[in-house]
Design an enzyme around this catalytic site. Structure first.
Site, PDB file in Angstrom:
ATOM      1  N   CYS A   2       0.827  -1.201   0.000  1.00  0.00           N
ATOM      2  CA  CYS A   2       0.000   0.000   0.000  1.00  0.00           C
ATOM      3  C   CYS A   2       0.866   1.258   0.000  1.00  0.00           C
ATOM      4  CB  CYS A   2      -0.883   0.028   1.251  1.00  0.00           C
ATOM      5  SG  CYS A   2      -1.894  -1.418   1.442  1.00  0.00           S
ATOM      6  N   ARG A  27       4.402   0.709  -6.417  1.00  0.00           N
ATOM      7  CA  ARG A  27       4.382  -0.214  -5.274  1.00  0.00           C
ATOM      8  C   ARG A  27       3.427  -1.379  -5.503  1.00  0.00           C
ATOM      9  NH1 ARG A  27       6.282   2.779  -0.480  1.00  0.00           N
ATOM     10  NH2 ARG A  27       5.046   1.483   0.904  1.00  0.00           N
ATOM     11  N   TRP A  74      -2.946  -2.528  -1.551  1.00  0.00           N
ATOM     12  CA  TRP A  74      -2.540  -3.864  -2.004  1.00  0.00           C
ATOM     13  C   TRP A  74      -3.173  -4.816  -1.001  1.00  0.00           C
ATOM     14  CZ3 TRP A  74       0.548  -7.957  -0.156  1.00  0.00           C
ATOM     15  CH2 TRP A  74       0.943  -8.888  -1.128  1.00  0.00           C
ATOM     16  N   ASN A  98      -0.885   1.376   5.859  1.00  0.00           N
ATOM     17  CA  ASN A  98      -0.036   0.422   5.158  1.00  0.00           C
ATOM     18  C   ASN A  98       0.505  -0.525   6.216  1.00  0.00           C
ATOM     19  OD1 ASN A  98       1.597  -0.948   3.332  1.00  0.00           O
ATOM     20  ND2 ASN A  98       3.318   0.453   3.621  1.00  0.00           N
ATOM     21  N   GLY A  99       0.288  -1.833   6.023  1.00  0.00           N
ATOM     22  CA  GLY A  99       0.810  -2.817   6.976  1.00  0.00           C
ATOM     23  C   GLY A  99      -0.266  -3.838   7.320  1.00  0.00           C
ATOM     24  N   GLU A 479      16.866 -16.518 -11.269  1.00  0.00           N
ATOM     25  CA  GLU A 479      16.381 -15.162 -11.570  1.00  0.00           C
ATOM     26  C   GLU A 479      15.612 -15.149 -12.887  1.00  0.00           C
ATOM     27  OE1 GLU A 479      15.796 -12.519 -10.278  1.00  0.00           O
ATOM     28  OE2 GLU A 479      15.810 -10.967 -11.804  1.00  0.00           O
ATOM     29  N   LYS A 483      11.749 -13.965 -13.152  1.00  0.00           N
ATOM     30  CA  LYS A 483      11.346 -12.883 -14.066  1.00  0.00           C
ATOM     31  C   LYS A 483      10.246 -13.356 -15.007  1.00  0.00           C
ATOM     32  CE  LYS A 483      13.368  -9.320 -12.776  1.00  0.00           C
ATOM     33  NZ  LYS A 483      13.241  -9.925 -11.481  1.00  0.00           N
ATOM     34  N   GLU A 486       6.921 -14.014 -12.959  1.00  0.00           N
ATOM     35  CA  GLU A 486       6.272 -12.851 -12.313  1.00  0.00           C
ATOM     36  C   GLU A 486       5.770 -11.853 -13.354  1.00  0.00           C
ATOM     37  OE1 GLU A 486       8.624 -10.280  -9.840  1.00  0.00           O
ATOM     38  OE2 GLU A 486      10.391 -10.483 -11.088  1.00  0.00           O
ATOM     39  N   HIS A 502      17.654 -35.413 -11.612  1.00  0.00           N
ATOM     40  CA  HIS A 502      17.085 -35.886 -10.332  1.00  0.00           C
ATOM     41  C   HIS A 502      15.601 -35.568 -10.232  1.00  0.00           C
ATOM     42  CE1 HIS A 502      21.023 -36.986  -8.808  1.00  0.00           C
ATOM     43  NE2 HIS A 502      21.485 -35.836  -9.279  1.00  0.00           N
ATOM     44  N   LYS A 602       5.939  -3.676  -5.246  1.00  0.00           N
ATOM     45  CA  LYS A 602       7.356  -3.355  -5.423  1.00  0.00           C
ATOM     46  C   LYS A 602       8.133  -3.563  -4.130  1.00  0.00           C
ATOM     47  CE  LYS A 602      11.063  -1.928  -7.455  1.00  0.00           C
ATOM     48  NZ  LYS A 602      11.704  -2.833  -8.431  1.00  0.00           N
TER      49      LYS A 602
HETATM   50  C1  AGP Z   1      11.956  -8.837  -8.169  1.00  0.00           C
HETATM   51  O1  AGP Z   1      11.694  -8.874  -9.590  1.00  0.00           O
HETATM   52  C2  AGP Z   1      10.729  -9.161  -7.399  1.00  0.00           C
HETATM   53  N1  AGP Z   1       9.711  -8.237  -7.721  1.00  0.00           N
HETATM   54  C3  AGP Z   1      10.929  -9.399  -5.921  1.00  0.00           C
HETATM   55  O2  AGP Z   1      11.402 -10.715  -5.827  1.00  0.00           O
HETATM   56  C4  AGP Z   1      11.915  -8.477  -5.140  1.00  0.00           C
HETATM   57  O3  AGP Z   1      13.224  -8.724  -5.564  1.00  0.00           O
HETATM   58  C5  AGP Z   1      11.812  -8.857  -3.651  1.00  0.00           C
HETATM   59  O4  AGP Z   1      10.499  -8.588  -3.212  1.00  0.00           O
HETATM   60  C6  AGP Z   1      12.805  -8.119  -2.760  1.00  0.00           C
HETATM   61  O5  AGP Z   1      12.543  -6.738  -2.796  1.00  0.00           O
HETATM   62  P1  AGP Z   1      13.666  -5.745  -2.176  1.00  0.00           P
HETATM   63  O6  AGP Z   1      14.892  -5.906  -3.012  1.00  0.00           O
HETATM   64  O7  AGP Z   1      13.069  -4.372  -2.255  1.00  0.00           O
HETATM   65  O8  AGP Z   1      13.901  -6.203  -0.750  1.00  0.00           O
END
Ligand code: AGP
Length: 607
Positions: A2, A27, A74, A98-99, A479, A483, A486, A502, A602
């Site tokens: 949020c 965010r 969010w 937020n929280g 990674e 990517k 997500e 395996h 974010k």
């Molecule tokens: C990255 O593409 C993701 N959106 C997510 O995994 C992100 O890296 C993770 O939430 C950590 O965020 P931060 O680096 O702000 O701690």
């Protein structure tokens, strides 16, 4: 996560609130709303979905007033909907949050039995109901807000707005950031400085447990012991230009293309600080007496930790304890006062990473924040801050931050290697030279974008994908898979190449692309064999290698991407670029919301 913003302004608040919420869109959110005080009366507009829906609602039925609060939600408790959207209003009080309020059920039960009627499924409504009850008991707005906050458990950044109080916003935070903006004749409260970028860059950061009593002339801060506290003003390191996409269709693509420039900036900054070894830089970390290094983070930031483990162990001979922050904090590993703990986080506000830091700092000799937001909570609570210098990262997907996290950490590993004499001077010079030329190599890989875009069109029709790599390419396989899933919502898994047989190899068929990430390093032959195992079963492989690798093994490959030769130590940074572009173009082909993928935020400021 949020986003919240509050304004005690000189002009109509609604358009400023909307603009501030647009700065917070990165965010991630699923509904939004604002409330203002118009001639003493609380007015509210909320809408499900994007800010455009809220904007239309305001155009149809505007709200006046120079004092207001705003929120992008969010969803944590209660589905995304207009009635669950903030601000939550009960009687004469309206709040944004937020929280997560962990004791909201207990509060809800107590208030319901005392006669309160709840309208929503949210944890936040319990805060508004509690505050309204204290107001009914005759408490002043400030005392009612303070007494409310004192009953809460969990994480919160809150703004309270009160009917009839056109010159008052009460802010409060615990485990979720809140900043005060000092304008000219106007004051602000927000989740982060970007929300204020178009109004002011003079900010004060609240600390956990603070209550902020904000009027147009300034702010009074009460600390967790309700003693008046001073929170110094600083100049925030953001400006409104940060949020300009330029000629790019998405922020993500812009940020991918910023990487050569940012890697050059990182080189300029860290080569100066590390090269001055003889000058005993005050803030340099002394690795000579370190018995262990701890590395922790979440998501992409954790993959940067995985790469750094190879560097610290191989270049500096230091054992590494590494874990996902969400596991580390509950695993509670035994730590020593001769260890150094690194916490990697683009936002510096990730709840799990913050909690891991707070666990480690009780024991280790030094905590190091590797962050992009230098004013973040993680930075403020660590002993040493290593800024990755990536500039604001707007897209939810972390790309330039990942490259800059690795570029920052590799300097620490080679510095440690020099201090402990495990990295010869020649080896040090070779890596520094390679770092200097890395931006040019990244630019060359970016030139492969049109080819990758064509491959992505075929990827977009896949139902799933595997990414494999060995050694330092294993984190890049992870990674690449993250990517792709997500951004394009195509399921993907990253595996260590040696693990394929395996189990995962049972997934291989002509519909399942396997991305093989393999520079011609000491493990190339092994990865080549893994690729043959895939081809022998009718699988289709996208091989990402260099010219030597392509000459040896691109027979039978579905596609091959040939990258320039690179120093093996820096291969993780270079080989990240094609998987970023693959994910981006696959998502763009599918038409997903590239910069704000569904369900994602974010900065994950809740556990
Ligand atoms: C990255 O593409 C993701 N959106 C997510 O995994 C992100 O890296 C993770 O939430 C950590 O965020 P931060 O680096 O702000 O701690």
């Amino acid at each position: 996560m949020c986003g919240i913003v509050g304004i005690l302004g000189k002009d109509e608040a609604a358009p400023i609130l909307l603009k501030a919420l647009r700065q917070l869109e990165y965010r991630g959110y699923d509904s939004a709303g604002i409330a203002t005080i118009d001639e003493g009366r609380l007015r509210r507009r909320r809408a499900e979905g994007k800010l455009a829906n809220l904007s239309e609602s305001l155009a149809r039925d505007p709200v006046a007033g120079k004092t207001g609060i705003g929120h992008t939600r969010w969803a944590t408790h209660g589905k995304p909907s207009e009635e669950n959207a903030h601000p939550h209003q009960v009687g004469p009080v309206s709040i944004v949050h937020n929280g997560i309020i962990e004791n909201y059920r207990e509060l809800r039960a107590e208030l319901t039995s005392a006669g309160s009627t709840f309208q929503t499924e949210t944890d936040t409504e319990a805060v508004a109901q509690l505050c309204a009850r204290f107001l009914r008991d005759g408490l002043s707005p400030v005392d009612a807000a303070t007494k409310t906050v004192d009953r809460l458990r969990g994480s919160y950044a809150l703004c309270f707005l009160f009917e009839g109080e056109e010159d008052l916003i009460v802010g409060a935070c615990h485990g979720s950031a809140l900043v005060i903006g000092h304008g000219v004749g106007e004051m602000f409260v927000a989740s982060d400085t970007l929300a204020l970028a178009t109004r002011t860059n003079r900010v004060s950061y609240l600390e956990d447990g603070d209550i902020a009593i904000v009027t147009r002339v300034g702010v009074t801060v009460l600390d967790s012991k309700r003693k008046q506290a001073d929170r110094p003003r600083r100049i925030a390191s953001v400006d409104a230009s940060t949020t300009d996409k330029g000629h790019f269709r998405h922020y993500m693509l812009k940020e991918i293309h910023e990487q050569p420039t940012l890697l050059a900036r990182s080189f300029e900054h860290y080569s100066k600080s590390i090269q001055l070894i003889g000058d005993k830089q005050a803030d340099r970390i002394d690795y000579s007496i370190v018995d262990r290094i701890v590395l922790s983070g979440c998501g992409t930031a954790f993959y940067a930790c995985l790469v750094a483990r190879y560097w610290f162990e191989r270049l500096a001979g230091i054992p590494v304890d590494l874990d996902l922050a969400s596991e580390f904090r509950y695993r509670e590993p035994p730590l020593s006062d001769r260890s150094i703990a690194f916490f990697v986080s683009q936002s510096g506000e990730t709840a799990d990473t913050l909690s891991a830091l707070r666990y480690a700092k009780k024991t280790v000799s030094k905590t190091v924040a590797v962050v992009n937001v230098e004013e973040s909570s993680l930075a403020r609570e660590s002993d040493v801050v290593l800024s990755i210098l990536a500039g604001r990262e707007i897209s939810v997907a972390s790309t330039k931050a990942f490259a800059c996290q690795m570029a920052t950490l590799v300097w620490q590993a080679i510095d440690a290697g020099r201090q402990r004499n495990t990295l010869e001077a020649d080896g040090f010079r070779e890596i520094v030279m390679a770092l200097q030329f890395l931006p040019g190599l990244v630019s060359q890989v970016l030139d492969l974008e049109s080819r990758i875009a064509v491959i992505s069109r075929e990827f977009a029709t896949s139902s799933g994908a595997l990414f494999i790599g060995r050694g330092m390419m294993f984190p890049i396989a992870l990674e690449g898979a993250l990517k792709l899933k997500e951004l394009s919502y195509i399921h993907a898994e990253g595996y260590a190449g040696g693990e394929l047989k395996h189990g995962p190899i049972s997934l291989v068929d002509e519909k399942m692309p396997v991305v093989v990430i393999a520079p011609t390093d000491s493990l190339f032959e092994k990865t080549y064999s893994n690729m043959q195992e895939v081809l022998a079963r009718g699988g289709k492989t996208l091989l990402i290698t260099d010219s030597t690798g392509a000459a040896m093994s691109d027979i039978g490959c579905w596609h091959t991407l040939v990258l320039p030769e690179v120093h093996p130590v820096l291969a993780p940074i270079l080989y990240t670029i094609p998987v970023q572009l693959l994910a981006y173009h696959t998502a763009a082909t599918k038409g997903t919301d590239v910069d704000q993928p569904r369900n994602l935020a974010k900065s994950v400021t809740v556990e």
